[in-house]
Design a protein around this motif. Sequence first.
Motif, PDB file in Angstrom:
ATOM      1  N   VAL A   1      -4.589   4.087   6.512  1.00 22.24           N
ATOM      2  CA  VAL A   1      -4.414   2.853   5.809  1.00 22.24           C
ATOM      3  C   VAL A   1      -4.921   1.631   6.709  1.00 22.24           C
ATOM      4  O   VAL A   1      -5.730   0.646   6.056  1.00 22.24           O
ATOM      5  CB  VAL A   1      -3.093   2.420   5.244  1.00 22.24           C
ATOM      6  CG1 VAL A   1      -2.803   1.035   4.582  1.00 22.24           C
ATOM      7  CG2 VAL A   1      -2.724   3.498   4.125  1.00 22.24           C
ATOM      8  N   LEU A   2      -4.541   1.385   7.952  1.00 23.86           N
ATOM      9  CA  LEU A   2      -4.754   0.580   8.709  1.00 23.86           C
ATOM     10  C   LEU A   2      -6.212   0.378   9.530  1.00 23.86           C
ATOM     11  O   LEU A   2      -6.986  -0.553   9.597  1.00 23.86           O
ATOM     12  CB  LEU A   2      -3.680   0.183   9.689  1.00 23.86           C
ATOM     13  CG  LEU A   2      -2.163  -0.090   8.854  1.00 23.86           C
ATOM     14  CD1 LEU A   2      -1.096  -0.118  10.317  1.00 23.86           C
ATOM     15  CD2 LEU A   2      -2.274  -1.574   8.490  1.00 23.86           C
TER      16      LEU A   2
ATOM     17  N   GLY B   1      -9.665   1.214   6.357  1.00 30.49           N
ATOM     18  CA  GLY B   1      -8.780   0.381   6.849  1.00 30.49           C
ATOM     19  C   GLY B   1      -8.789  -0.989   6.513  1.00 30.49           C
ATOM     20  O   GLY B   1      -9.907  -1.632   6.637  1.00 30.49           O
ATOM     21  N   ILE B   2      -7.688  -1.660   6.578  1.00 29.81           N
ATOM     22  CA  ILE B   2      -7.561  -3.029   6.402  1.00 29.81           C
ATOM     23  C   ILE B   2      -7.553  -3.950   7.570  1.00 29.81           C
ATOM     24  O   ILE B   2      -7.736  -5.107   7.462  1.00 29.81           O
ATOM     25  CB  ILE B   2      -6.497  -3.387   5.270  1.00 29.81           C
ATOM     26  CG1 ILE B   2      -4.981  -3.202   5.958  1.00 29.81           C
ATOM     27  CG2 ILE B   2      -6.701  -2.774   3.927  1.00 29.81           C
ATOM     28  CD1 ILE B   2      -3.842  -3.469   4.958  1.00 29.81           C
ATOM     29  N   ALA B   3      -6.822  -3.345   8.615  1.00 27.01           N
ATOM     30  CA  ALA B   3      -6.582  -3.930   9.629  1.00 27.01           C
ATOM     31  C   ALA B   3      -7.631  -5.014  10.477  1.00 27.01           C
ATOM     32  O   ALA B   3      -7.470  -6.270  10.850  1.00 27.01           O
ATOM     33  CB  ALA B   3      -6.196  -3.143  10.925  1.00 27.01           C
TER      34      ALA B   3
ATOM     35  N   VAL C   1       0.958  -1.065   0.048  1.00 26.79           N
ATOM     36  CA  VAL C   1      -0.022  -0.032  -0.218  1.00 26.79           C
ATOM     37  C   VAL C   1       1.102   1.244  -0.058  1.00 26.79           C
ATOM     38  O   VAL C   1       1.522   1.467   0.976  1.00 26.79           O
ATOM     39  CB  VAL C   1      -0.903  -0.008   1.274  1.00 26.79           C
ATOM     40  CG1 VAL C   1      -1.845   1.348   1.349  1.00 26.79           C
ATOM     41  CG2 VAL C   1      -1.797  -1.311   1.290  1.00 26.79           C
ATOM     42  N   GLY C   2       0.783   2.102  -1.022  1.00 21.82           N
ATOM     43  CA  GLY C   2       1.730   3.025  -1.217  1.00 21.82           C
ATOM     44  C   GLY C   2       2.703   2.821  -2.164  1.00 21.82           C
ATOM     45  O   GLY C   2       3.724   2.261  -1.820  1.00 21.82           O
ATOM     46  N   VAL C   3       2.498   3.146  -3.515  1.00 20.55           N
ATOM     47  CA  VAL C   3       3.605   2.538  -4.455  1.00 20.55           C
ATOM     48  C   VAL C   3       4.289   3.993  -5.120  1.00 20.55           C
ATOM     49  O   VAL C   3       4.025   3.868  -6.583  1.00 20.55           O
ATOM     50  CB  VAL C   3       2.959   1.700  -5.479  1.00 20.55           C
ATOM     51  CG1 VAL C   3       2.744   0.468  -4.711  1.00 20.55           C
ATOM     52  CG2 VAL C   3       1.708   2.055  -6.090  1.00 20.55           C
TER      53      VAL C   3
ATOM     54  N   HIS D   1      -1.779  -0.882  -3.929  1.00 21.23           N
ATOM     55  CA  HIS D   1      -2.908   0.083  -3.790  1.00 21.23           C
ATOM     56  C   HIS D   1      -2.272   1.421  -3.530  1.00 21.23           C
ATOM     57  O   HIS D   1      -1.067   1.550  -2.966  1.00 21.23           O
ATOM     58  CB  HIS D   1      -3.567  -0.080  -2.798  1.00 21.23           C
ATOM     59  CG  HIS D   1      -4.598   0.668  -2.569  1.00 21.23           C
ATOM     60  ND1 HIS D   1      -5.937   0.788  -3.354  1.00 21.23           N
ATOM     61  CD2 HIS D   1      -5.003   1.754  -1.592  1.00 21.23           C
ATOM     62  CE1 HIS D   1      -6.586   1.796  -2.897  1.00 21.23           C
ATOM     63  NE2 HIS D   1      -6.112   2.432  -1.888  1.00 21.23           N
ATOM     64  N   ASP D   2      -2.835   2.326  -4.546  1.00 24.56           N
ATOM     65  CA  ASP D   2      -2.313   3.911  -4.095  1.00 24.56           C
ATOM     66  C   ASP D   2      -3.333   4.500  -4.702  1.00 24.56           C
ATOM     67  O   ASP D   2      -4.438   4.412  -5.290  1.00 24.56           O
ATOM     68  CB  ASP D   2      -1.068   4.031  -5.203  1.00 24.56           C
ATOM     69  CG  ASP D   2      -0.275   5.515  -4.740  1.00 24.56           C
ATOM     70  OD1 ASP D   2       0.776   5.272  -4.201  1.00 24.56           O
ATOM     71  OD2 ASP D   2      -0.740   6.541  -5.280  1.00 24.56           O
TER      72      ASP D   2
END
Length: 294
Positions: free
Chosen positions: A77-78, A83-85, A10-12, A33-34
């Motif tokens: 992000v998390l 968020g994905i967490a 995540v973050g490219v 993902h970005d």
Amino acid sequence: MSATFQVGIVGVGNMGGAMAQRLGSLGWAPWVHDLDAAKLEGLKPFGALAPADIQHAASNSVATIVCVVDAAQTRDVLFGPQGIAAHLQPGHVVLLCPTVAPEDVEAIAAQLAGFGVDAIDAPMSGGPARARDGSMSLLVAGADAVVARCEPLLQALSNKVFRISTRPGDGARTKLVNNLLAGINLVGAAEVLALARRMGLDLARTLNVIGQSSGQSWIGTDRMRRAITGDLAPRAHMSLLAKDTRLAQQAAQSVGFEGPLGPLAAQVFAAALDAGLADLDDAALLQFLERHPC
């Protein structure tokens, strides 16, 4: 565990994109993902996948590399609205690669633990070219068993993996120490080349001497080569070392330490941001010091 497994990034941007290219070249096919869709498209030829639902992709992955800019973006992000967490399987490993304050790493790792998710504090150093060819430095702090589970991924990412400690936060501390010195060295290199030009010296020849003599530093030589030719396309934005030197000073203050050079370097980078150079490569420090002597 197999030599490769499902991993996401995540973050490219410059570094995250280079890591995605690295993993893709080795057959890992990472999902990426970005917020910038063009960056995702640019990585597809390297075997990267760009799923629309990253929560689902993350839930089916073994590890996720977070390579955003700062602690606020990492938390978003998390733990943010998307968020994905909360979607990660117990035992999933999150690699925290941004340069952030050690206390932020500790807090994020503790919050992840509440979801049954493990964290590796894994800041990196060396720039996009080294991330792309696997020669960047990767500073790893985390529990031995967690690091062991991600060993194939760590070895794929870098042939310079430094095992710092078992305590998340120590990677960040080591990175801040390193980046403070990088900032000091870059300010010094820009200062002496500004002086050299004022003295009427040829800057390329002067840098050739420095590069083979006692004044040599990797970041000074790398950035000043670009600065001399006017190549300021951002590989490492000025804002990054401004952030890192500021965080390093905060970390120093937290342990009651104040050196003579770190605060000055941080002030120079802050002044460069005030002058509107945040989005330029940090090689622009030469032109800044020539126009705005501190």
